[in-house]
Design an enzyme around this catalytic site. Structure first.
Site, short mmCIF file in Angstrom:
data_model
loop_
_atom_site.label_atom_id
_atom_site.label_comp_id
_atom_site.label_asym_id
_atom_site.label_seq_id
_atom_site.Cartn_x
_atom_site.Cartn_y
_atom_site.Cartn_z
N ASP A 268 -31.05 -5.40 19.68
CA ASP A 268 -31.54 -5.93 18.40
C ASP A 268 -30.75 -5.34 17.23
O ASP A 268 -30.25 -4.22 17.32
CB ASP A 268 -33.04 -5.60 18.27
CG ASP A 268 -33.72 -6.44 17.20
OD1 ASP A 268 -33.15 -7.46 16.77
OD2 ASP A 268 -34.84 -6.06 16.79
N HIS B 11 -23.51 -11.20 15.71
CA HIS B 11 -23.66 -11.59 17.12
C HIS B 11 -22.33 -11.44 17.85
O HIS B 11 -22.29 -11.01 19.01
CB HIS B 11 -24.16 -13.04 17.22
CG HIS B 11 -25.54 -13.23 16.65
ND1 HIS B 11 -26.58 -12.38 16.96
CD2 HIS B 11 -26.05 -14.14 15.78
CE1 HIS B 11 -27.68 -12.79 16.31
NE2 HIS B 11 -27.37 -13.85 15.58
N LEU C 97 -22.90 -3.26 40.35
CA LEU C 97 -23.96 -3.40 39.34
C LEU C 97 -24.38 -4.86 39.32
O LEU C 97 -23.55 -5.75 39.51
CB LEU C 97 -23.41 -3.03 37.95
CG LEU C 97 -24.36 -3.21 36.77
CD1 LEU C 97 -25.35 -2.04 36.70
CD2 LEU C 97 -23.62 -3.30 35.43
C1 IPE Z 1 -35.86 -9.68 20.51
O1 IPE Z 1 -35.35 -9.55 19.22
C2 IPE Z 1 -35.07 -10.70 21.26
C3 IPE Z 1 -33.70 -10.33 21.60
C4 IPE Z 1 -33.14 -9.19 21.36
C5 IPE Z 1 -32.95 -11.36 22.29
P1 IPE Z 1 -35.96 -10.37 18.00
O2 IPE Z 1 -35.16 -9.96 16.81
O3 IPE Z 1 -36.01 -11.81 18.32
O4 IPE Z 1 -37.44 -9.80 17.93
P2 IPE Z 1 -38.48 -9.73 16.72
O5 IPE Z 1 -38.62 -11.11 16.17
O6 IPE Z 1 -37.90 -8.80 15.70
O7 IPE Z 1 -39.71 -9.18 17.33
C1 IPE Z 2 -30.54 -9.52 18.21
O1 IPE Z 2 -30.19 -9.36 16.89
C2 IPE Z 2 -29.87 -10.70 18.85
C3 IPE Z 2 -30.76 -11.84 19.13
C4 IPE Z 2 -32.06 -11.85 18.97
C5 IPE Z 2 -30.13 -13.04 19.62
P1 IPE Z 2 -30.97 -10.11 15.73
O2 IPE Z 2 -30.29 -11.42 15.47
O3 IPE Z 2 -32.41 -10.20 16.03
O4 IPE Z 2 -30.69 -9.14 14.51
P2 IPE Z 2 -31.72 -8.72 13.38
O5 IPE Z 2 -32.93 -8.21 14.07
O6 IPE Z 2 -32.01 -9.96 12.59
O7 IPE Z 2 -31.01 -7.68 12.59
MG MG Z 3 -33.97 -9.00 15.63
#
Ligand code: IPE
Ligand code: IPE
Ligand code: MG
Length: 227
Positions: free
Chosen positions: A14, A31, A126
Site C-alpha cells: 500500500d 504504481h 518460491l
Molecule cells: C489494499 O489497499 C488493497 C491493495 C493493496 C491491493 P487499499 O488502498 O485499497 O485499501 P484501503 O482502501 O486503504 O483500505
Molecule cells: C496500493 O497503493 C496499490 C493498489 C491498491 C492497487 P494505493 O494505490 O492504495 O496507494 P495509496 O494508498 O492511495 O497511497
Molecule cells: Mg491504498
C-alpha cells in the site's frame, strides 16, 4: 528465544498513490514504481532459505471503485508486468499463481496470467501468488458454496481445501504505508499470523527493511493458543 520459521509471507503493498503525490506525480507513476519493488522483493524471497510462498495483494475486490482511468492503468500494468517478468520467474525458479476471481478481467489479461502460470508450473524455489480481484469475504463465500455443491460437510478442513488455493496459512503479514487495517485480505488464512505495519510507502520498501522485519518476526513468541 523462539526461532520461528517463515514459510509463507504475505504483503499488503500500500502507498503507491501517496508516494507519487508526494513527488507531484500522477498516481500511476506510484504504481509503476511499486511494480519495480515487487520484482526486488520477489527475488529476495526466492533466494531466502525459509520462504516458500509469497502472497502479494495487488488488486482488491473493492479497488474497482477507483476512477476508471486508474483501474484501466492497473489492468495494463499487471499485464505488462507479467509479460516482462517471465524471465525473472524462470531464472529464479519461481512458480507464479493467483488468488481472487479472475472472471471479471479481460480475456487478454486472463490469457497472459494463464500463460505465465503454465510456463512456471514446475518451478520450485518460491511460489509467488498475486491476489487479483481478491477479497477474502468473496473467497470464503465461494469456498463454502463449493463445499455445499460437492455435498460435503462444512468443516474447517473442507473450507480450507476449497479456498482459491489450498496454500498454507500465513506466518507473517506485512502492510506498508502506515495504515493499520487488513482491507479484506486473507481473513481465513491470518487466523494465527504475526502482523507487522510499517510507515514506509510501498515504492520505498526495500529488501533491507524486509530483512529487519523478518528478524523482528523470528524473535517473537508464537503460542497458537498454547502456553
Ligand atoms: C489494499 O489497499 C488493497 C491493495 C493493496 C491491493 P487499499 O488502498 O485499497 O485499501 P484501503 O482502501 O486503504 O483500505
Ligand atoms: C496500493 O497503493 C496499490 C493498489 C491498491 C492497487 P494505493 O494505490 O492504495 O496507494 P495509496 O494508498 O492511495 O497511497
Ligand atoms: Mg491504498
Amino acid at each position: 528465544m523462539s526461532k520461528n520459521r517463515l514459510e509463507h509471507l504475505a504483503i499488503i503493498m500500500d502507498g503507491n498513490g501517496r508516494w507519487a503525490k508526494k513527488r507531484g506525480l500522477n498516481r500511476t507513476k506510484g504504481h509503476e514504481a511499486g511494480a519495480e519493488v515487487v520484482r526486488d522483493i520477489t527475488k529476495f524471497c526466492a533466494l531466502h532459505d525459509d520462504i516458500k510462498t509469497l502472497t502479494l495483494y495487488a488488486f482488491s475486490t473493492e479497488n474497482w471503485k477507483r476512477p476508471q482511468m486508474e483501474v484501466n492503468f492497473l489492468m495494463k500494468l499487471i499485464k505488462r508486468y507479467l509479460k516482462k517478468e517471465l524471465p525473472l520467474y524462470m531464472e529464479n525458479n519461481i512458480k507464479f499463481d493467483t488468488i481472487g476471481d479472475l472472471s471479471s478481467f479481460s480475456k487478454d489479461l486472463i490469457d497472459e496470467i494463464n500463460r505465465v502460470k503454465e510456463a512456471t508450473k514446475n518451478n520450485s524455489a518460491l511460489t509467488q501468488i498475486l491476489a487479483l480481484n481478491y477479497g477474502a469475504q468473496d473467497e470464503i463465500v465461494r469456498a463454502v458454496n463449493r463445499v455445499l455443491k460437492d455435498n460435503k460437510e462444512v468443516t474447517i478442513e473442507n473450507i480450507s481445501n476449497a479456498l482459491d488455493t489450498p496454500y498454507s496459512s500465513i506466518d507473517l503479514l506485512i502492510r506498508t504505508s502506515g495504515e493499520v487495517r487488513v482491507s479484506n485480505f486473507l481473513l481465513w488464512q491470518i487466523a494465527y499470523s504475526e502482523f507487522y505495519f510499517t510507515k514506509t510507502l510501498w515504492p520505498d520498501f526495500t529488501s533491507k527493511e524486509l530483512e529487519e522485519i523478518i528478524q523482528n518476526y523470528k524473535n517473537r513468541e508464537r503460542r497458537f493458543g498454547g502456553i
